[in-house]
Structure formats: C-alpha cells, structure tokens
Design an enzyme around this catalytic site. Structure first.
Site, PDB file in Angstrom:
ATOM      1  N   LYS A   1       0.839  -1.202   0.000  1.00 24.13           N
ATOM      2  CA  LYS A   1       0.000   0.000   0.000  1.00 24.13           C
ATOM      3  C   LYS A   1       0.880   1.260   0.000  1.00 24.13           C
ATOM      4  O   LYS A   1       2.118   1.176   0.181  1.00 24.13           O
ATOM      5  CB  LYS A   1      -0.924  -0.048   1.215  1.00 24.13           C
ATOM      6  CG  LYS A   1      -1.824  -1.306   1.247  1.00 24.13           C
ATOM      7  CD  LYS A   1      -3.017  -1.064   2.133  1.00 24.13           C
ATOM      8  CE  LYS A   1      -3.273  -2.193   3.077  1.00 24.13           C
ATOM      9  NZ  LYS A   1      -4.429  -1.918   3.948  1.00 24.13           N
TER      10      LYS A   1
ATOM     11  N   TYR B   1     -12.423  -3.032  -2.620  1.00 27.04           N
ATOM     12  CA  TYR B   1     -12.879  -2.947  -1.227  1.00 27.04           C
ATOM     13  C   TYR B   1     -14.404  -2.957  -1.105  1.00 27.04           C
ATOM     14  O   TYR B   1     -14.947  -2.468  -0.111  1.00 27.04           O
ATOM     15  CB  TYR B   1     -12.285  -1.697  -0.577  1.00 27.04           C
ATOM     16  CG  TYR B   1     -10.821  -1.856  -0.165  1.00 27.04           C
ATOM     17  CD1 TYR B   1     -10.394  -2.961   0.573  1.00 27.04           C
ATOM     18  CD2 TYR B   1      -9.871  -0.892  -0.479  1.00 27.04           C
ATOM     19  CE1 TYR B   1      -9.069  -3.114   0.957  1.00 27.04           C
ATOM     20  CE2 TYR B   1      -8.539  -1.028  -0.090  1.00 27.04           C
ATOM     21  CZ  TYR B   1      -8.144  -2.142   0.632  1.00 27.04           C
ATOM     22  OH  TYR B   1      -6.835  -2.287   1.035  1.00 27.04           O
TER      23      TYR B   1
ATOM     24  N   PHE C   1     -14.857   3.098   8.089  1.00 25.81           N
ATOM     25  CA  PHE C   1     -13.525   3.403   7.547  1.00 25.81           C
ATOM     26  C   PHE C   1     -13.476   3.342   6.026  1.00 25.81           C
ATOM     27  O   PHE C   1     -12.421   3.575   5.428  1.00 25.81           O
ATOM     28  CB  PHE C   1     -12.467   2.464   8.156  1.00 25.81           C
ATOM     29  CG  PHE C   1     -12.735   0.996   7.936  1.00 25.81           C
ATOM     30  CD1 PHE C   1     -12.280   0.335   6.789  1.00 25.81           C
ATOM     31  CD2 PHE C   1     -13.425   0.253   8.890  1.00 25.81           C
ATOM     32  CE1 PHE C   1     -12.520  -1.014   6.588  1.00 25.81           C
ATOM     33  CE2 PHE C   1     -13.684  -1.109   8.685  1.00 25.81           C
ATOM     34  CZ  PHE C   1     -13.229  -1.739   7.536  1.00 25.81           C
TER      35      PHE C   1
ATOM     36  N   ARG D   1      -0.906 -14.694   4.244  1.00 30.58           N
ATOM     37  CA  ARG D   1      -1.586 -14.028   5.373  1.00 30.58           C
ATOM     38  C   ARG D   1      -0.757 -14.175   6.659  1.00 30.58           C
ATOM     39  O   ARG D   1      -0.685 -13.264   7.470  1.00 30.58           O
ATOM     40  CB  ARG D   1      -2.972 -14.628   5.601  1.00 30.58           C
ATOM     41  CG  ARG D   1      -3.894 -14.463   4.417  1.00 30.58           C
ATOM     42  CD  ARG D   1      -4.635 -13.174   4.382  1.00 30.58           C
ATOM     43  NE  ARG D   1      -5.545 -12.994   5.498  1.00 30.58           N
ATOM     44  CZ  ARG D   1      -6.271 -11.905   5.672  1.00 30.58           C
ATOM     45  NH1 ARG D   1      -6.184 -10.903   4.814  1.00 30.58           N
ATOM     46  NH2 ARG D   1      -7.082 -11.793   6.703  1.00 30.58           N
TER      47      ARG D   1
ATOM     48  N   THR E   1      -4.399  -7.716  11.025  1.00 28.42           N
ATOM     49  CA  THR E   1      -4.754  -6.443  10.372  1.00 28.42           C
ATOM     50  C   THR E   1      -4.196  -5.229  11.109  1.00 28.42           C
ATOM     51  O   THR E   1      -3.679  -4.302  10.484  1.00 28.42           O
ATOM     52  CB  THR E   1      -6.296  -6.319  10.275  1.00 28.42           C
ATOM     53  OG1 THR E   1      -6.801  -7.497   9.643  1.00 28.42           O
ATOM     54  CG2 THR E   1      -6.705  -5.100   9.468  1.00 28.42           C
TER      55      THR E   1
ATOM     56  N   ASN F   1      -1.107  -0.268   7.404  1.00 26.00           N
ATOM     57  CA  ASN F   1      -0.618  -1.611   7.753  1.00 26.00           C
ATOM     58  C   ASN F   1       0.161  -2.252   6.599  1.00 26.00           C
ATOM     59  O   ASN F   1       0.290  -3.458   6.508  1.00 26.00           O
ATOM     60  CB  ASN F   1      -1.760  -2.500   8.250  1.00 26.00           C
ATOM     61  CG  ASN F   1      -2.846  -2.710   7.202  1.00 26.00           C
ATOM     62  OD1 ASN F   1      -2.748  -2.201   6.088  1.00 26.00           O
ATOM     63  ND2 ASN F   1      -3.862  -3.460   7.551  1.00 26.00           N
TER      64      ASN F   1
ATOM     65  N   HIS G   1      -1.864  -5.393   1.708  1.00 24.05           N
ATOM     66  CA  HIS G   1      -3.145  -6.107   1.629  1.00 24.05           C
ATOM     67  C   HIS G   1      -2.858  -7.480   1.038  1.00 24.05           C
ATOM     68  O   HIS G   1      -2.073  -7.592   0.092  1.00 24.05           O
ATOM     69  CB  HIS G   1      -4.142  -5.370   0.724  1.00 24.05           C
ATOM     70  CG  HIS G   1      -5.316  -6.241   0.375  1.00 24.05           C
ATOM     71  ND1 HIS G   1      -6.420  -6.349   1.186  1.00 24.05           N
ATOM     72  CD2 HIS G   1      -5.523  -7.104  -0.649  1.00 24.05           C
ATOM     73  CE1 HIS G   1      -7.264  -7.231   0.656  1.00 24.05           C
ATOM     74  NE2 HIS G   1      -6.739  -7.701  -0.461  1.00 24.05           N
TER      75      HIS G   1
ATOM     76  N   GLU H   1     -10.217 -10.555  -6.663  1.00 23.02           N
ATOM     77  CA  GLU H   1      -9.301  -9.402  -6.626  1.00 23.02           C
ATOM     78  C   GLU H   1      -8.276  -9.406  -7.770  1.00 23.02           C
ATOM     79  O   GLU H   1      -7.927  -8.341  -8.287  1.00 23.02           O
ATOM     80  CB  GLU H   1      -8.552  -9.381  -5.282  1.00 23.02           C
ATOM     81  CG  GLU H   1      -9.468  -9.073  -4.104  1.00 23.02           C
ATOM     82  CD  GLU H   1      -8.807  -9.300  -2.746  1.00 23.02           C
ATOM     83  OE1 GLU H   1      -7.616  -9.669  -2.691  1.00 23.02           O
ATOM     84  OE2 GLU H   1      -9.502  -9.112  -1.723  1.00 23.02           O
TER      85      GLU H   1
HETATM   86  P1  CMP Z   1      -6.756  -4.564   4.128  1.00 25.15           P
HETATM   87  O1  CMP Z   1      -6.245  -5.952   4.260  1.00 25.15           O
HETATM   88  O2  CMP Z   1      -6.220  -3.726   3.031  1.00 25.15           O
HETATM   89  O3  CMP Z   1      -8.357  -4.624   3.993  1.00 25.15           O
HETATM   90  C1  CMP Z   1      -9.180  -3.546   4.396  1.00 25.15           C
HETATM   91  C2  CMP Z   1      -8.434  -2.499   5.137  1.00 25.15           C
HETATM   92  O4  CMP Z   1      -9.219  -1.599   5.878  1.00 25.15           O
HETATM   93  C3  CMP Z   1      -7.538  -3.156   6.164  1.00 25.15           C
HETATM   94  O5  CMP Z   1      -6.469  -3.792   5.502  1.00 25.15           O
HETATM   95  C4  CMP Z   1      -7.200  -1.991   7.072  1.00 25.15           C
HETATM   96  O6  CMP Z   1      -6.027  -1.293   6.626  1.00 25.15           O
HETATM   97  C5  CMP Z   1      -8.397  -1.038   6.903  1.00 25.15           C
HETATM   98  N1  CMP Z   1      -9.172  -0.901   8.127  1.00 25.15           N
HETATM   99  C6  CMP Z   1      -9.374   0.238   8.795  1.00 25.15           C
HETATM  100  N2  CMP Z   1     -10.154   0.030   9.854  1.00 25.15           N
HETATM  101  C7  CMP Z   1     -10.474  -1.272   9.876  1.00 25.15           C
HETATM  102  C8  CMP Z   1     -11.256  -2.106  10.734  1.00 25.15           C
HETATM  103  N3  CMP Z   1     -11.874  -1.622  11.808  1.00 25.15           N
HETATM  104  N4  CMP Z   1     -11.343  -3.427  10.442  1.00 25.15           N
HETATM  105  C9  CMP Z   1     -10.732  -3.951   9.338  1.00 25.15           C
HETATM  106  N5  CMP Z   1      -9.978  -3.206   8.482  1.00 25.15           N
HETATM  107  C10 CMP Z   1      -9.840  -1.882   8.759  1.00 25.15           C
END
Ligand code: CMP
Length: 146
Positions: free
Chosen positions: A8, A48, A56, A84, A90, A111, A114, A125
């Site tokens: 990201k 997404y 969010f 994973r 996450t 983070n 993805h 995806e």
């Molecule tokens: P990602 O694996 O990219 O998938 C969705 C993203 O939403 C996740 O990583 C996080 O970076 C972001 N995110 C922000 N808030 C939340 C939340 N409460 N739960 C899950 N994902 C979140």
C-alpha cells in the site's frame, strides 16, 4: 494456488518494497505478476466492495488511491494462508513480531500490505489489477527444493 498482494502507499513511501518482496520470495512464494501503479477510484471501490458502508470505507478508498502501490500475484503451495501468516494481523499494533505488519506497523490503516483472505477473494481481486497476459508462468530453479 495464487493470491493478490498490494504493497500500500505507506509501504511504498517508507521504502519497504524490497523488504516486503524479500519475505515472500524467501518463503518460497513465486512472483508471477508485479507492477507499480496508481489505483483508480473504480478499482479501489471494486477491490474494497465488501467494506462499503463501514465507517472506515471512505478513508480507505482515499488512502489506497493517494499514491503508488505495488500490486503482485504470488503463487505457491497454500499461497493464501502462507501469505496471510507472513503479513500478520490487520492491526499492526497487535500483529506478531516476525510478521510484516508486526515488524513495521503500529496502525490498522497504515498496515503496509493487503493480501487476499480466501480463494474466493483472490479470484475476485486478481482481475481487478491484472489481465491474463500480465501473469507469467515460469519455473523457479529452486522449486523442486521448496
Ligand atoms: P486490508 O487488508 O487492506 O483490507 C481492508 C483495510 O481496511 C484493512 O487492511 C485496514 O487497513 C483497513 N481498516 C481500517 N479500519 C479497519 C477495521 N476496523 N477493520 C478492518 N480493516 C480496517
């Protein structure tokens, strides 16, 4: 088995592309597609879609379209689960040390990576980011040893 990984915008800005790809390669996963790209709003919304309506969601779309990302497809035995595990939980603050997020992130938003969470997600995806011609089939020389 194949999985989609995105480094990201925070991972690219923090110059972690090499470090992150290294971890996947070292594990034995094969990079079969890769590009540096800007994610369009339309791609972000498709990618997404499961999060639409969550608090969010809007900031997630703004963030993933805010700067370059590295998109890649990894292939290998149990690629989805293995990836994973390498990526970690996450929320970076809660992710185990030794994982990518556990070692480099304190945040749930920033983070770094993805990774598809299931075979269904991977097959949904992958075509958002790559067409068939961009996926290269080849044998890694160490494949028989992994
Ligand atoms: P990602 O694996 O990219 O998938 C969705 C993203 O939403 C996740 O990583 C996080 O970076 C972001 N995110 C922000 N808030 C939340 C939340 N409460 N739960 C899950 N994902 C979140």
């Amino acid at each position: 088995m194949r999985t989609l990984v995105l480094i990201k915008p925070d991972g690219v800005q923090r110059a972690k592309i090499g470090e992150i790809v290294k971890r996947f390669e070292d594990k034995g996963l094969k990079v079969v597609a890769m590009k540096l790209m800007m994610v369009s709003k339309e791609q972000a919304e498709r990618h997404y879609a499961v999060h639409k309506g969550k608090p969010f969601y809007n900031s997630l779309i703004d963030y993933i379209t805010s700067g370059p990302v590295v998109a890649m497809i990894l292939e290998g035995k149990e690629a989805i689960e293995v990836t994973r595990k390498l990526v970690g939980a996450t929320n970076g603050a809660k992710a185990e040390p030794g994982t990518i997020r556990g070692d480099f992130s304190l945040s749930i938003d920033f983070n770094l990576v993805h990774a598809s969470d299931s075979e269904n997600s991977a097959s949904y995806e992958i075509p958002i980011f790559f067409n068939e011609k961009e996926i290269i089939e080849y044998k890694r020389v160490d494949e028989n040893w992994l």
